[in-house]
Design a protein around this motif. Structure first.
Motif, short mmCIF file in Angstrom:
data_model
loop_
_atom_site.label_atom_id
_atom_site.label_comp_id
_atom_site.label_asym_id
_atom_site.label_seq_id
_atom_site.Cartn_x
_atom_site.Cartn_y
_atom_site.Cartn_z
N ALA A 1 0.84 -1.20 0.00
CA ALA A 1 0.00 0.00 0.00
C ALA A 1 0.88 1.25 0.00
CB ALA A 1 -0.93 -0.01 1.20
N ILE A 2 1.71 1.37 -1.02
CA ILE A 2 2.62 2.51 -1.14
C ILE A 2 2.26 3.32 -2.38
CG2 ILE A 2 5.00 3.24 -1.56
CD1 ILE A 2 5.93 0.80 -0.01
N ALA A 3 2.07 4.62 -2.19
CA ALA A 3 1.89 5.55 -3.30
C ALA A 3 3.10 6.45 -3.37
CB ALA A 3 0.62 6.38 -3.12
N VAL A 4 3.48 6.84 -4.57
CA VAL A 4 4.60 7.75 -4.76
C VAL A 4 4.10 8.99 -5.48
CG1 VAL A 4 6.89 8.06 -5.77
CG2 VAL A 4 6.24 5.83 -4.88
N ALA A 5 4.46 10.15 -4.95
CA ALA A 5 3.99 11.41 -5.54
C ALA A 5 5.16 12.38 -5.65
CB ALA A 5 2.88 12.02 -4.70
N GLY A 6 5.04 13.32 -6.57
CA GLY A 6 6.06 14.35 -6.70
C GLY A 6 5.59 15.43 -7.65
N SER A 7 6.23 16.57 -7.56
CA SER A 7 5.88 17.67 -8.46
C SER A 7 7.12 18.13 -9.23
CB SER A 7 5.30 18.85 -7.67
OG SER A 7 6.23 19.36 -6.74
N GLU B 1 22.16 1.64 -22.14
CA GLU B 1 22.30 1.80 -20.69
C GLU B 1 21.60 3.05 -20.16
OE1 GLU B 1 26.34 3.30 -22.40
OE2 GLU B 1 24.78 1.81 -22.89
N HIS B 2 21.21 3.97 -21.06
CA HIS B 2 20.52 5.19 -20.63
C HIS B 2 19.03 5.18 -20.93
CE1 HIS B 2 24.39 6.98 -19.73
NE2 HIS B 2 24.79 6.84 -20.98
N ARG B 3 18.55 4.21 -21.67
CA ARG B 3 17.14 4.23 -22.07
C ARG B 3 16.20 4.11 -20.88
NH1 ARG B 3 17.94 0.11 -27.19
NH2 ARG B 3 19.29 1.52 -28.41
N GLY B 4 16.66 3.49 -19.81
CA GLY B 4 15.82 3.34 -18.62
C GLY B 4 15.53 4.64 -17.90
N LEU B 5 16.10 5.76 -18.37
CA LEU B 5 15.82 7.07 -17.77
C LEU B 5 14.69 7.80 -18.49
CD1 LEU B 5 19.46 8.39 -17.15
CD2 LEU B 5 17.94 7.22 -15.55
N PHE B 6 14.18 7.19 -19.57
CA PHE B 6 13.19 7.87 -20.41
C PHE B 6 11.86 7.11 -20.37
CE2 PHE B 6 17.36 8.94 -22.01
CZ PHE B 6 17.28 10.31 -22.22
N PRO B 7 10.82 7.74 -19.82
CA PRO B 7 9.53 7.06 -19.73
C PRO B 7 9.01 6.53 -21.06
CG PRO B 7 9.52 9.00 -18.34
CD PRO B 7 10.81 9.04 -19.12
N CYS C 1 10.58 11.78 -10.91
CA CYS C 1 10.97 10.72 -9.98
C CYS C 1 9.86 9.69 -9.80
CB CYS C 1 11.36 11.32 -8.63
SG CYS C 1 12.89 12.28 -8.64
N THR C 2 8.61 10.13 -9.84
CA THR C 2 7.53 9.15 -9.71
C THR C 2 7.51 8.21 -10.90
OG1 THR C 2 5.76 10.46 -10.80
CG2 THR C 2 6.14 10.86 -8.46
N TYR C 3 7.83 8.73 -12.09
CA TYR C 3 7.88 7.87 -13.27
C TYR C 3 9.03 6.87 -13.15
CZ TYR C 3 5.31 11.96 -15.05
OH TYR C 3 4.44 13.01 -15.22
N LEU C 4 10.16 7.34 -12.63
CA LEU C 4 11.29 6.43 -12.44
C LEU C 4 10.95 5.35 -11.41
CD1 LEU C 4 14.22 9.03 -12.42
CD2 LEU C 4 13.50 7.54 -14.31
N ALA C 5 10.17 5.72 -10.39
CA ALA C 5 9.73 4.71 -9.41
C ALA C 5 8.86 3.66 -10.08
CB ALA C 5 8.98 5.39 -8.27
N MET D 1 2.38 15.80 -10.10
CA MET D 1 1.94 17.19 -10.25
C MET D 1 2.89 17.88 -11.22
SD MET D 1 -0.65 17.52 -8.05
CE MET D 1 -0.78 19.28 -7.73
N TYR D 2 2.37 18.24 -12.38
CA TYR D 2 3.14 18.91 -13.44
C TYR D 2 4.55 18.33 -13.58
CZ TYR D 2 3.67 21.81 -9.17
OH TYR D 2 3.84 22.24 -7.87
N GLY D 3 4.60 17.00 -13.68
CA GLY D 3 5.88 16.30 -13.77
C GLY D 3 6.56 16.49 -15.11
N MET D 4 7.88 16.62 -15.06
CA MET D 4 8.66 16.75 -16.29
C MET D 4 9.03 15.36 -16.81
SD MET D 4 12.33 18.03 -14.67
CE MET D 4 12.95 18.57 -16.26
N GLY D 5 9.41 15.29 -18.08
CA GLY D 5 9.93 14.04 -18.61
C GLY D 5 8.93 13.15 -19.31
N GLY D 6 7.69 13.59 -19.45
CA GLY D 6 6.73 12.78 -20.19
C GLY D 6 7.10 12.65 -21.66
#
Length: 343
Positions: free
Chosen positions: A84-90, A256-262, A96-100, A115-120
């Motif tokens: 029962a864990i939720a991860v949130a960030g703005s 090796e870097h693709r895992g940083l991109f949603p 960071c929530t996407y990386l989680a 909340m208005y997350g970057m990286g989409g």
């Protein structure tokens, strides 16, 4: 007293009032900052914090916590329910929530709030094109010379390469950057006093954020290479699929870097997610959330995008935000109750 609690992990700054009143354990986690750290270090930090809060070490660490509620003198000990864990960030915390969602499997988040997350969608002019006019909430263009120590030699033409290399290499990992502002007597009252408060804006201005995010600085960096293929984007809409463009970008990003991109992630594995974004956001355009929402929906993920009409970045920190946006916050609370419950 021992209690097992649902947990709400906030990877950003913010208030705990609503979540604690709802009965959740609220944990605000720091993570290493760019530079010298990269997205890879941040992924490790996120994995570490989720593992730690569900470990015996965490339970032992809070065993002597002060009392709560009506029994202030009674020690209060709780454990985190790993189911029962939720991860949130703005903003960057939203990334960071996407990386989680992409990298945390034990435990795996059961819900995500961005909340208005970057990286989409990192492969847009916002991240890759150099800017010469105000673009970030109408604020002035920064002088890179004021931030020389935070610039890789690729991006500091006024400093000899060897000297710039030593300056950049001397940066030490840091996971805390205080929000410090100049007094009202300053020539720009209330202006940020910490150079790190400008770093993301500077990298966006220079069109090189991805270089620092990935650590790919060799051979002039990856951003110029990606910038060259932006013109091949034929459907400039967050609602449109662009498989040919996506394939070209994927081929340019080392594995090796693709895992940083949603956009390269196995999105079907993501937990339910809510994206909240102001329609007039200039720091992180709503394009990011719209693009990610479309991709997630296409893969069958339970995703909702809530657009906050006419609002800029960090709208939830505006004076009177609780009164202005209480209905949005109420919906987030209901989303959490649905997916992680409350005890």
């Amino acid at each position: 007293m021992l209690e097992r609690r649902s947990s709400f992990i906030l990877i950003t700054r913010g208030s705990a009032d609503r979540t604690t009143k709802a009965g959740y354990a609220f944990i605000s986690a720091d993570y290493q900052l760019l530079p010298p750290s990269t997205g890879h270090d941040i992924v490790q930090d996120i994995q570490d914090v989720l593992k730690f809060i569900t470990s015996r070490d965490f339970a032992s660490a809070n065993a002597d916590a002060p009392g709560m509620g009506d029994a202030p003198s009674e020690n209060f000990r709780f454990e985190i329910d790993p189911e029962a864990i939720a991860v949130a960030g703005s903003s960057a915390g939203g990334l960071c929530t996407y990386l989680a969602a992409m990298h945390c499997t034990s435990p795996k988040p059961k819900a995500i709030v961005s909340m208005y997350g970057m990286g989409g969608d990192f492969f847009t002019p916002h991240y890759l094109t150099p800017k010469t006019k105000p673009f970030f909430r109408g604020r002035e263009i920064l002088d890179p010379r004021d931030f020389a120590k935070y610039l890789h030699p690729n991006h500091d033409p006024d400093m000899p390469f060897d000297h710039a290399s030593r300056e950049f290499a001397a940066l030490q990992p840091i996971a805390d950057s205080a929000l410090v502002y100049h007094p009202q007597t300053y020539h720009i009252p209330g202006y940020p006093a910490s150079p790190r408060m400008f770093i993301t804006r500077l990298y966006l201005q220079l069109g090189v954020f991805i270089d620092y995010y990935t650590g790919m600085h060799d051979n002039g960096g990856i951003s110029p290479v990606l910038r060259d293929i932006l013109a091949s984007r034929t459907n400039l809409s967050p609602e449109a699929d662009e498989p040919e463009f996506d394939d070209r970008v994927r081929a340019l990003i080392p594995e090796e870097h693709r895992g940083l991109f949603p956009q390269f992630a196995a999105l079907a594995d993501w937990p339910p997610i809510v994206l909240v974004h102001g329609t007039e956001d200039s720091a992180v355009p709503i394009w990011d959330s719209k693009t990610l929402a479309r991709r997630l929906k296409a893969r069958g993920v339970d995703v909702e995008l809530w657009e906050v009409e006419g609002r800029e970045h960090s709208f939830d920190y505006e004076p009177g935000a609780e009164e202005l946006f209480g209905d949005v916050f109420d919906k987030v609370e209901e989303f959490l109750k649905t997916h992680i419950g409350f005890k």
